[in-house]
Design a protein around this motif. Structure first.
Motif, mmCIF file in Angstrom:
data_model
loop_
_atom_site.group_PDB
_atom_site.id
_atom_site.type_symbol
_atom_site.label_atom_id
_atom_site.label_comp_id
_atom_site.label_asym_id
_atom_site.label_seq_id
_atom_site.Cartn_x
_atom_site.Cartn_y
_atom_site.Cartn_z
ATOM 1 N N VAL A 406 0.865 -1.197 0.000
ATOM 2 C CA VAL A 406 0.000 0.000 0.000
ATOM 3 C C VAL A 406 0.897 1.241 0.000
ATOM 4 O O VAL A 406 1.968 1.237 0.602
ATOM 5 N N PRO A 407 0.478 2.279 -0.663
ATOM 6 C CA PRO A 407 1.348 3.455 -0.870
ATOM 7 C C PRO A 407 1.977 3.972 0.422
ATOM 8 O O PRO A 407 3.148 4.341 0.438
ATOM 9 N N ASP A 408 1.221 3.982 1.499
ATOM 10 C CA ASP A 408 1.751 4.527 2.744
ATOM 11 C C ASP A 408 2.969 3.773 3.258
ATOM 12 O O ASP A 408 3.810 4.339 3.942
ATOM 13 N N ASP A 409 2.996 2.491 2.957
ATOM 14 C CA ASP A 409 4.077 1.677 3.511
ATOM 15 C C ASP A 409 5.247 1.529 2.556
ATOM 16 O O ASP A 409 6.247 0.903 2.892
ATOM 17 N N ARG A 410 5.108 2.091 1.361
ATOM 18 C CA ARG A 410 6.123 1.808 0.329
ATOM 19 C C ARG A 410 7.498 2.280 0.723
ATOM 20 O O ARG A 410 8.484 1.543 0.612
ATOM 21 N N GLU A 411 7.594 3.501 1.218
ATOM 22 C CA GLU A 411 8.912 4.054 1.543
ATOM 23 C C GLU A 411 9.575 3.213 2.626
ATOM 24 O O GLU A 411 10.759 2.865 2.546
ATOM 25 N N ARG A 412 8.780 2.906 3.638
ATOM 26 C CA ARG A 412 9.276 2.111 4.771
ATOM 27 C C ARG A 412 9.754 0.738 4.312
ATOM 28 O O ARG A 412 10.808 0.254 4.728
ATOM 29 N N ASN A 431 3.794 -4.643 7.168
ATOM 30 C CA ASN A 431 3.254 -3.676 6.220
ATOM 31 C C ASN A 431 1.937 -4.215 5.676
ATOM 32 O O ASN A 431 1.485 -5.283 6.097
ATOM 33 N N SER A 432 1.333 -3.474 4.789
ATOM 34 C CA SER A 432 0.042 -3.908 4.247
ATOM 35 C C SER A 432 0.132 -4.032 2.735
ATOM 36 O O SER A 432 0.776 -3.216 2.079
#
Lengths: 717, 154
Positions: A406-412, A431-432
């Motif tokens: 999911v976009p929010d977790d991409r950087e992490r 992550n999701s």
């Protein structure tokens, strides 16, 4: 052991066969060999599914050999020889087949056969050559012999002629020398005849002729002797007779000629026979050599087809196996190569099975197991991806794994992936992912980088439910904390309340009592009796309220306090309590009966309270009795609890009000009857219940009461 | 030997309690010199000879009967201050209160109180208690004589 015996048998039979071929006609040994072979075949268990027919063939070949020999002899020695030769070859071939079958057609054996067949032929040729040499030598010897005979015959003829001549001369001249010569010649003739006889004694016909010659020669000699003896003038007449005698001479000559020509003929026939033998030999050599070559070529062909080609096939199979590919069909046969091929196929099947099992393990896990390359793309994903993410593994290969995050977790995720590649081992990265159908799934990853494979190996677990549970737990915890907090607050409020009560409520009571007393002191004389009584009541009420407050506070505190857990000796408490009640029992007669009380588990202070309350009650409510009996003891209660009782013979109570006994501030007697706040028994019950036991009572009006309480037994050890 | 009755410093905010206490002391002939202070501040003022007690006679009281619940400074605070002052540490302080609360008792002893007495509701008992206190602390107990020269006046 068996094989050794069979080998020996084989060799014996083989030797016999060769001997037969070489013309030694050792038929007996041959027969013996066959018999041994036959017996051995019968004795050992069958080594192949189809029973070996070699004994059968052996028994067929033997008579054939015999017949062949006999037939051959009828025709010619040469033919007999050939037939035996053929039979021998056939037999050897059959033996080879039998041997081949029995030893399981090993490659070594096949090689052995390949070599031995030409070898046999070579041996055969050697035998033939040896035989030919012998024959030729014999022929030569015979030839020389014939010449000898011929020479001897001619010498005889010469001697006869000489004798004749000498006789004639003698008859004519009566020269003694001539008679000498004649004697010599006669002697030589005799000798020659004897020699001839000896020379041809082997041949029956020639012997007969020689004998005849001898007779002739003797006769002639005799005649000549007689002629020589008659010394008369008839000599010239004798001399004239000689031509008649000459006839016997002519016979002799003729017989000698016969003899010599017969001898020549014999010689010629022997030479002819030798020539035929040589022809035969040549034929055999040629046939044998061609047969040898053909057979060897055939065997070579068979060998190559059987062995070389199969080795090639084996090699191909091995390569396919090493490359992990499907191998060819199983090889037929039962020798080492077929066996090896079987082993390969078996290995392939095993490996297949193993890999299938491993794959099954991989594919049947609920967690996704995958490998990711250094660029973040999926390399291999197991079957669980379908259930977990909605994608077939084939759809994911080559795709960057960040795609699904999911976009929010991409950087992490990207950062963590970099760390993993750098060598970090991650066990609980969350992550999701977005599933194929769009829904979100929470994942917990564990992953590490393998330098050797140059891949990241990761396992993902669905923790969506787990997270929900966690969230629920968190909310529950929050709830709990709020409750705990509120309880804490309530407790604190209660504390301050208690504090206030204990301090602030007492002061006014003290004042009431104090000033009432002062009033009594200062103006008591002015008051009436009633007035004084009223003051007393005021004081007494104030004091009573004070007691109530104290009791209530104690009761409340005891409920809130932490309960200690210790080993309590009730005996000690009871005896201490009894001592402390001495002041109240002064002047009274009380019979105490204290039994042995068990050890119990509980809060010592609280349990002391219980004992004190019950025992002081007993003392109080027997106050009206002149003789009070108070008994404290333990009763047989339940298996897991101890039961203690305090029994008195005091004023007792009506059982129909027993349920009220343990209520707070509940009393069954009026304050003027017996003092008290009504909190003692309530405290007892409260404490005992907190310990896991209970309290109850039995009584009868005017007959006393027994108060029981139960506590959990002290656990030993 | 002549018994020397020393000064008793009474700290009590409630006038009724004051009256009852004085009566009790009087009954036992202990009321010779009782200084009554009505709150924590006054107690300290007296002990430090300041404020309205600037002109008092020098010397420490034989005992301070201290109530806990008082306006301005309460008993525990007074106790703390007095017991942490080296010059006043030796002054016996008896807490005289209605509170039987464990935490008050613990706190008081932690701060160095000399005795803790709960005022009984019963007047007779109250009188007895006061009598005993007075006898003990006021007469029997000896305290060190401090040099009054250290006290400044004014």
């Amino acid at each position: 052991m068996q094989r050794r015996i069979s080998a020996i048998c084989m060799l014996v039979v083989l030797a016999a066969a060769l001997a037969v071929i070489a013309g030694w006609h050792l038929r007996v040994e041959f027969l013996v060999g066959i018999m041994i072979y036959y017996v051995w075949q019968m004795a050992s268990p069958p080594l192949t599914v189809i029973p070996s027919r070699t004994p059968l063939f052996a028994t067929v070949a033997a008579p054939f050999l015999f017949t062949g020999h006999s037939v051959g002899l009828a025709l010619s020695p040469v033919t007999a020889h050939s037939l035996e030769f053929i039979a021998g070859i056939v037999f050897i071939v059959l033996l080879a087949i039998g041997f081949y079958r029995i030893t399981g057609s090993k490659v070594a054996v096949k090689g052995l056969i390949l070599i031995s067949v030409p070898l046999v032929f070579v041996l055969m040729f050697v035998a033939l050559v040896v035989q030919m040499k012998t024959e030729t030598e014999r022929a030569q010897r015979l030839s020389i012999h014939a010449k000898n005979v011929s020479a001897q015959g001619n010498s005889l003829l010469r001697d006869v002629t000489e004798a004749e001549t000498s006789l004639q001369w003698f008859l004519m001249t009566r020269n003694p020398k001539a008679h000498n010569d004649f004697d010599n010649a006669a002697q030589r003739i005799q000798g020659s005849v004897e020699t001839l006889k000896t020379l041809v004694r082997r041949n029956k016909e020639q012997s007969a002729r020689a004998d005849r010659l001898a007779v002739d020669a003797m006769q002639e000699l005799a005649t000549m002797e007689s002629m020589a003896q008659s010394e008369s003038a008839a000599a010239p007449a004798q001399a004239a007779k000689l031509p008649v005698e000459r006839q016997s001479m002519a016979d002799l000559r003729a017989h000698l000629d016969d003899f010599l020509s017969a001898e020549e003929k014999l010689d010629a026939s022997r030479q002819e026979s030798l020539r035929v033998s040589w022809q035969h030999f040549n034929w055999l050599l040629a046939a044998g050599a061609s047969a040898d070559v053909l057979l060897t070529l055939a065997l070579l062909f068979l060998f190559s087809r059987g062995i070389t080609r199969r080795i090639k096939r084996l090699e191909d199979n091995a390569q396919l196996f090493a490359a992990g590919q499907e191998m060819g069909e199983r090889m037929e046969g039962s020798d080492e190569l077929a066996h090896l091929d079987g082993v390969f196929h078996h290995m392939a099947a095993s490996l297949d099975n193993l890999s299938r099992q491993q794959q099954a393990v991989m594919d049947n896990t609920l967690d996704v197991i995958c490998s990711i390359d250094s660029k973040g793309r999926f390399v291999k994903v197991n079957q669980a991806a379908l259930k977990l993410w909605g994608y077939q593994p084939s759809e994911l290969v080559g795709r960057p794994c960040l795609d699904l995050v999911v976009p929010d977790d991409r950087e992490r995720t990207r950062k963590t992936a970099e760390d993993i590649i750098a060598g970090l081992e991650v066990r609980d990265f969350q992550n999701s992912y977005t599933r194929k159908d769009g829904s979100i799934v929470c994942l917990m990853w564990s992953a590490s980088w393998s330098e050797k494979e140059h891949l990241m190996f990761a396992v993902a677990r669905d923790i969506t439910e787990h997270k929900e549970k966690e969230e629920r737990i968190r909310l529950l915890n929050e709830d709990l904390q709020r409750h705990a907090h509120r309880l804490e607050q309530t407790n604190q409020e209660l504390e301050s309340f208690t504090y206030s009560v204990s301090h602030d409520l007492r002061a006014p009571l003290r004042h009431i009592d104090g000033f009432a007393e002062l009033l009594d002191k200062s103006s008591g004389s002015v008051l009436s009796d009633n007035g004084r009584r009223y003051l007393k009541t005021i004081s007494e009420s104030a004091r009573q309220m004070g007691r109530l407050i104290d009791d209530l506070l104690a009761f409340s505190r005891m409920g809130r306090k932490e309960m200690l857990d210790g080993c309590v000796d009730l005996n000690e408490i009871v005896s201490e309590t009894r001592d402390s009640l001495v002041t109240e029992t002064e002047g009274r007669s009380i019979h105490w009966k204290i039994g042995q009380l068990p050890l119990v588990k509980g809060d010592p202070v609280m349990l002391r309270q219980v004992v004190v309350n019950l025992m002081s009650n007993a003392v109080k409510y027997t106050g009206k009795k002149t003789d009070a009996d108070i008994e404290v003891g333990s009763a047989n209660g339940q298996p897991d609890k101890v039961v203690i009782f305090v029994k008195d013979n005091g004023v007792g109570f009506d059982m129909k009000y027993s349920h009220k006994l343990f209520g707070v501030f509940q009393r069954l007697h009026r304050p003027d009857e017996f003092k008290g706040t009504g909190i003692g028994l309530a405290s007892v019950r409260r404490i005992v219940r907190r310990h896991g036991g209970d309290a109850w009572a039995e009584g009868a009006l005017g007959e006393g009461a027994t108060f029981y309480f139960s506590l959990p037994k002290e656990q030993k050890g | 030997m002549v018994r020397d009755v020393k000064r008793i410093l009474l700290a009590e905010d409630n006038p009724n309690d004051v009256e009852l206490t004085l009566v009790a002391l009087a009954e036992n002939n202990l009321a010779n010199e009782v200084i009554v202070t009505r709150d924590g501040e006054e107690v300290l003022d007296y002990l430090y000879s300041r404020g309205k007690y600037k002109m008092r006679e020098p010397g420490n009281p034989a005992v301070v009967l201290l109530d806990l619940k008082m306006p301005k400074l309460d008993g525990l605070e007074v106790l703390k201050q007095v017991k942490s002052d080296p010059e006043l540490k030796s002054v016996p302080i008896v807490i005289l209160t209605s509170s039987r609360e464990e935490r008050d008792i613990v706190e008081s002893y932690a701060l160095g109180v000399n005795a803790y007495i709960v005022k009984p509701v019963d007047f007779h008992e109250f009188v007895d208690a006061i009598k005993e206190l007075g006898l003990f602390w006021g007469i029997m107990n000896l305290t060190p004589n401090l040099n009054d020269g250290r006290r400044t006046r004014g």
